[in-house]
Write a protein that holds these residues in place. Sequence first.
Motif, mmCIF file in Angstrom:
data_model
loop_
_atom_site.group_PDB
_atom_site.id
_atom_site.type_symbol
_atom_site.label_atom_id
_atom_site.label_comp_id
_atom_site.label_asym_id
_atom_site.label_seq_id
_atom_site.Cartn_x
_atom_site.Cartn_y
_atom_site.Cartn_z
ATOM 1 N N ILE A 9 0.840 -1.205 0.000
ATOM 2 C CA ILE A 9 0.000 0.000 0.000
ATOM 3 C C ILE A 9 0.869 1.248 0.000
ATOM 4 N N ALA A 10 1.900 1.267 0.843
ATOM 5 C CA ALA A 10 2.804 2.422 0.889
ATOM 6 C C ALA A 10 3.535 2.591 -0.435
ATOM 7 N N GLY A 11 3.943 1.495 -1.037
ATOM 8 C CA GLY A 11 4.618 1.564 -2.338
ATOM 9 C C GLY A 11 3.704 2.103 -3.429
ATOM 10 N N ALA A 12 2.441 1.705 -3.387
ATOM 11 C CA ALA A 12 1.473 2.220 -4.362
ATOM 12 C C ALA A 12 1.255 3.718 -4.171
ATOM 13 N N ALA A 13 1.156 4.146 -2.912
ATOM 14 C CA ALA A 13 0.983 5.579 -2.633
ATOM 15 C C ALA A 13 2.209 6.363 -3.106
ATOM 16 N N GLY A 74 8.712 0.716 -7.272
ATOM 17 C CA GLY A 74 8.065 1.441 -6.183
ATOM 18 C C GLY A 74 7.510 0.515 -5.112
ATOM 19 N N LEU A 75 6.882 -0.569 -5.537
ATOM 20 C CA LEU A 75 6.351 -1.540 -4.578
ATOM 21 C C LEU A 75 7.487 -2.243 -3.843
ATOM 22 N N GLY A 76 8.517 -2.606 -4.597
ATOM 23 C CA GLY A 76 9.653 -3.310 -4.007
ATOM 24 C C GLY A 76 10.416 -2.467 -2.999
ATOM 25 N N ALA A 77 10.580 -1.184 -3.286
ATOM 26 C CA ALA A 77 11.292 -0.298 -2.359
ATOM 27 C C ALA A 77 10.554 -0.204 -1.033
ATOM 28 N N ALA A 78 9.247 -0.065 -1.077
ATOM 29 C CA ALA A 78 8.468 0.038 0.164
ATOM 30 C C ALA A 78 8.413 -1.298 0.900
ATOM 31 N N LEU A 79 8.383 -2.398 0.172
ATOM 32 C CA LEU A 79 8.444 -3.714 0.825
ATOM 33 C C LEU A 79 9.775 -3.877 1.551
ATOM 34 N N ALA A 80 10.861 -3.496 0.896
ATOM 35 C CA ALA A 80 12.181 -3.571 1.528
ATOM 36 C C ALA A 80 12.231 -2.689 2.767
ATOM 37 N N TYR A 81 11.666 -1.496 2.665
ATOM 38 C CA TYR A 81 11.621 -0.593 3.823
ATOM 39 C C TYR A 81 10.872 -1.250 4.982
ATOM 40 N N GLY A 82 9.743 -1.851 4.682
ATOM 41 C CA GLY A 82 8.957 -2.502 5.723
ATOM 42 C C GLY A 82 9.739 -3.598 6.429
ATOM 43 N N LEU A 83 10.550 -4.315 5.684
ATOM 44 C CA LEU A 83 11.359 -5.372 6.291
ATOM 45 C C LEU A 83 12.524 -4.798 7.098
ATOM 46 N N HIS A 133 11.696 11.178 -6.638
ATOM 47 C CA HIS A 133 12.019 10.116 -5.691
ATOM 48 C C HIS A 133 11.873 10.594 -4.242
ATOM 49 N N LEU A 134 12.169 11.859 -3.987
ATOM 50 C CA LEU A 134 11.932 12.405 -2.641
ATOM 51 C C LEU A 134 10.434 12.471 -2.340
ATOM 52 N N VAL A 135 9.649 12.850 -3.338
ATOM 53 C CA VAL A 135 8.192 12.864 -3.166
ATOM 54 C C VAL A 135 7.687 11.441 -2.927
ATOM 55 N N TYR A 136 8.244 10.490 -3.678
ATOM 56 C CA TYR A 136 7.919 9.081 -3.450
ATOM 57 C C TYR A 136 8.186 8.717 -1.986
ATOM 58 N N GLY A 137 9.387 9.055 -1.514
ATOM 59 C CA GLY A 137 9.766 8.713 -0.149
ATOM 60 C C GLY A 137 8.833 9.314 0.879
ATOM 61 N N ALA A 138 8.451 10.573 0.682
ATOM 62 C CA ALA A 138 7.552 11.242 1.626
ATOM 63 C C ALA A 138 6.170 10.581 1.628
ATOM 64 N N ALA A 139 5.642 10.306 0.462
ATOM 65 C CA ALA A 139 4.302 9.704 0.377
ATOM 66 C C ALA A 139 4.307 8.272 0.904
ATOM 67 N N ALA A 140 5.311 7.506 0.526
ATOM 68 C CA ALA A 140 5.382 6.117 0.989
ATOM 69 C C ALA A 140 5.582 6.061 2.501
ATOM 70 N N TYR A 141 6.424 6.948 3.019
ATOM 71 C CA TYR A 141 6.643 6.981 4.472
ATOM 72 C C TYR A 141 5.347 7.339 5.211
ATOM 73 N N ALA A 142 4.674 8.367 4.740
ATOM 74 C CA ALA A 142 3.426 8.784 5.385
ATOM 75 C C ALA A 142 2.405 7.649 5.369
ATOM 76 N N ALA A 143 2.278 6.980 4.230
ATOM 77 C CA ALA A 143 1.323 5.874 4.125
ATOM 78 C C ALA A 143 1.721 4.729 5.045
ATOM 79 N N TYR A 144 3.000 4.370 5.023
ATOM 80 C CA TYR A 144 3.448 3.238 5.838
ATOM 81 C C TYR A 144 3.238 3.512 7.322
ATOM 82 N N GLU A 145 3.621 4.680 7.753
ATOM 83 C CA GLU A 145 3.479 5.010 9.173
ATOM 84 C C GLU A 145 2.009 5.127 9.585
#
Length: 148
Positions: A9-13, A74-83, A133-145
């Motif tokens: 979900i975070a990766g999609a966001a 994008g999905l893979g980066a957020a999955l890796a972050y989650g792990l 990529h910074l916008v990606y990071g901000a959105a994915a972080y916000a969604a994940y958290e």
Amino acid sequence: MHTLINGLIAGAAGTSALNATTYLDMAVRARGASSTPQQAVEKVAEGMQVDLGEEEQAENRKEALGTLLGYGTGLGAALAYGLLARRRTSWPVGVLTLSALATFGSNIPLVALGITDPREWSASSWVSDIVPHLVYGAAAYAAYEQLR
């Protein structure tokens, strides 16, 4: 399983935010889309001896598969972050980590395939790569958290 779902979900966001930022940049600066994803698909298909079809079919497949590679990154980066981020991380650390994962995930394969060389990029090319990529990071972080 929870980490997997949250990561997707975070990766999609994040990917949606990256794409919106990229298209906004293209509209504002009237620049064309990057052809590097299609070039990557073409190189991999050639290396694997996969026929993408005749001219128009091949171009359409390269465009579609190149776009899907971006979603996968994008999905893979957020999955890796989650792990990696078992505990809450601060906003700057989380955003920069996700941004770096997505940046490296998209650029390292392109460099390895000989499609691009960041050492030769202009300042505007760096901005066109780093800002989304910074916008990606901000959105994915916000969604994940938020999901955590």
